[in-house]
Scaffold this motif. Structure first.
Motif, short mmCIF file in Angstrom:
data_model
loop_
_atom_site.label_atom_id
_atom_site.label_comp_id
_atom_site.label_asym_id
_atom_site.label_seq_id
_atom_site.Cartn_x
_atom_site.Cartn_y
_atom_site.Cartn_z
N TRP A 88 0.83 -1.20 0.00
CA TRP A 88 0.00 0.00 0.00
C TRP A 88 0.86 1.25 0.00
O TRP A 88 0.51 2.25 -0.63
CB TRP A 88 -0.94 0.01 1.20
CG TRP A 88 -2.16 -0.83 0.97
CD1 TRP A 88 -2.42 -2.05 1.49
CD2 TRP A 88 -3.25 -0.51 0.11
NE1 TRP A 88 -3.61 -2.52 1.01
CE2 TRP A 88 -4.15 -1.59 0.17
CE3 TRP A 88 -3.58 0.57 -0.69
CZ2 TRP A 88 -5.35 -1.61 -0.55
CZ3 TRP A 88 -4.76 0.55 -1.40
CH2 TRP A 88 -5.63 -0.53 -1.33
N ALA A 119 3.63 10.91 -6.43
CA ALA A 119 2.42 11.00 -5.62
C ALA A 119 1.91 12.43 -5.47
O ALA A 119 0.71 12.67 -5.53
CB ALA A 119 2.66 10.39 -4.24
N TRP A 135 0.53 4.41 -2.55
CA TRP A 135 0.36 5.81 -2.17
C TRP A 135 1.52 6.67 -2.64
O TRP A 135 1.36 7.86 -2.88
CB TRP A 135 0.17 5.93 -0.66
CG TRP A 135 -1.12 5.32 -0.20
CD1 TRP A 135 -1.26 4.21 0.56
CD2 TRP A 135 -2.45 5.77 -0.49
NE1 TRP A 135 -2.59 3.93 0.76
CE2 TRP A 135 -3.34 4.88 0.13
CE3 TRP A 135 -2.98 6.82 -1.21
CZ2 TRP A 135 -4.72 5.01 0.04
CZ3 TRP A 135 -4.35 6.96 -1.30
CH2 TRP A 135 -5.21 6.07 -0.68
N ASP A 136 2.71 6.10 -2.79
CA ASP A 136 3.88 6.84 -3.25
C ASP A 136 3.84 7.07 -4.76
O ASP A 136 4.38 8.04 -5.27
CB ASP A 136 5.16 6.10 -2.86
CG ASP A 136 6.39 6.88 -3.23
OD1 ASP A 136 6.44 8.09 -2.92
OD2 ASP A 136 7.30 6.28 -3.84
N MET A 137 3.19 6.18 -5.50
CA MET A 137 3.02 6.28 -6.96
C MET A 137 4.35 6.44 -7.69
O MET A 137 4.48 7.20 -8.64
CB MET A 137 2.11 7.45 -7.34
CG MET A 137 0.69 7.29 -6.96
SD MET A 137 -0.11 6.26 -8.17
CE MET A 137 -1.68 6.03 -7.43
N VAL A 164 0.02 13.27 -8.69
CA VAL A 164 -1.18 12.45 -8.88
C VAL A 164 -2.25 12.83 -7.87
O VAL A 164 -3.38 13.17 -8.22
CB VAL A 164 -0.84 10.95 -8.80
CG1 VAL A 164 -2.11 10.10 -8.83
CG2 VAL A 164 0.10 10.55 -9.92
N TRP A 165 -1.91 12.78 -6.57
CA TRP A 165 -2.91 13.04 -5.53
C TRP A 165 -3.27 14.52 -5.48
O TRP A 165 -4.40 14.88 -5.17
CB TRP A 165 -2.43 12.52 -4.19
CG TRP A 165 -2.20 11.04 -4.23
CD1 TRP A 165 -1.03 10.39 -4.04
CD2 TRP A 165 -3.17 10.02 -4.54
NE1 TRP A 165 -1.21 9.03 -4.19
CE2 TRP A 165 -2.51 8.78 -4.50
CE3 TRP A 165 -4.53 10.03 -4.84
CZ2 TRP A 165 -3.15 7.58 -4.74
CZ3 TRP A 165 -5.18 8.83 -5.09
CH2 TRP A 165 -4.49 7.63 -5.04
N GLY A 166 -2.32 15.37 -5.83
CA GLY A 166 -2.64 16.80 -5.92
C GLY A 166 -3.64 17.09 -7.02
O GLY A 166 -4.55 17.91 -6.85
N SER A 167 -3.51 16.40 -8.13
CA SER A 167 -4.46 16.57 -9.23
C SER A 167 -5.86 16.11 -8.82
O SER A 167 -6.85 16.77 -9.13
CB SER A 167 -4.01 15.77 -10.46
OG SER A 167 -2.77 16.24 -10.91
N TYR A 168 -5.92 14.98 -8.12
CA TYR A 168 -7.21 14.51 -7.62
C TYR A 168 -7.81 15.52 -6.64
O TYR A 168 -9.01 15.81 -6.69
CB TYR A 168 -7.08 13.15 -6.95
CG TYR A 168 -7.10 11.99 -7.91
CD1 TYR A 168 -8.27 11.62 -8.55
CD2 TYR A 168 -5.95 11.25 -8.17
CE1 TYR A 168 -8.30 10.55 -9.44
CE2 TYR A 168 -5.97 10.19 -9.05
CZ TYR A 168 -7.14 9.84 -9.68
OH TYR A 168 -7.17 8.79 -10.55
N ALA A 169 -7.01 16.05 -5.75
CA ALA A 169 -7.50 17.00 -4.75
C ALA A 169 -8.04 18.26 -5.41
O ALA A 169 -9.13 18.74 -5.07
CB ALA A 169 -6.39 17.34 -3.77
#
Length: 75
Positions: A6, A16, A10-12, A19-24
């Motif tokens: 996992w 990360a 989460w590190d992608m 990726v997660w910033g784009s989702y946010a």
């Protein structure tokens, strides 16, 4: 794609933050759009109710059932 754990997911692979910033950002903008849509809907409903009350008062003054526009731009 498959990840070993996992934490690797989460590190992608080191990307990360992007990726997660784009989702946010995307979900934040979608939430903002929903808030604005509901505000516009509420404001439009209020304006239509005010217009309906104004037209109802003007129609009551006239003889026939013919539509009489409340605003000059509706003529």
């Amino acid at each position: 794609m498959q990840w070993e754990s996992w934490s690797a997911f989460w590190d992608m692979g080191g990307a990360a933050i992007f990726v997660w910033g784009s989702y946010a950002v995307t979900f934040g903008l979608l939430a903002l759009e929903l808030v604005l849509v509901f505000q516009r809907r509420r404001d439009t409903t209020r304006r239509l109710l005010r217009w309906r009350r104004a037209v109802g008062k003007e129609v009551g003054k006239h003889d026939g059932g013919e539509f009489e526009p409340a605003l000059e731009s509706e003529r």
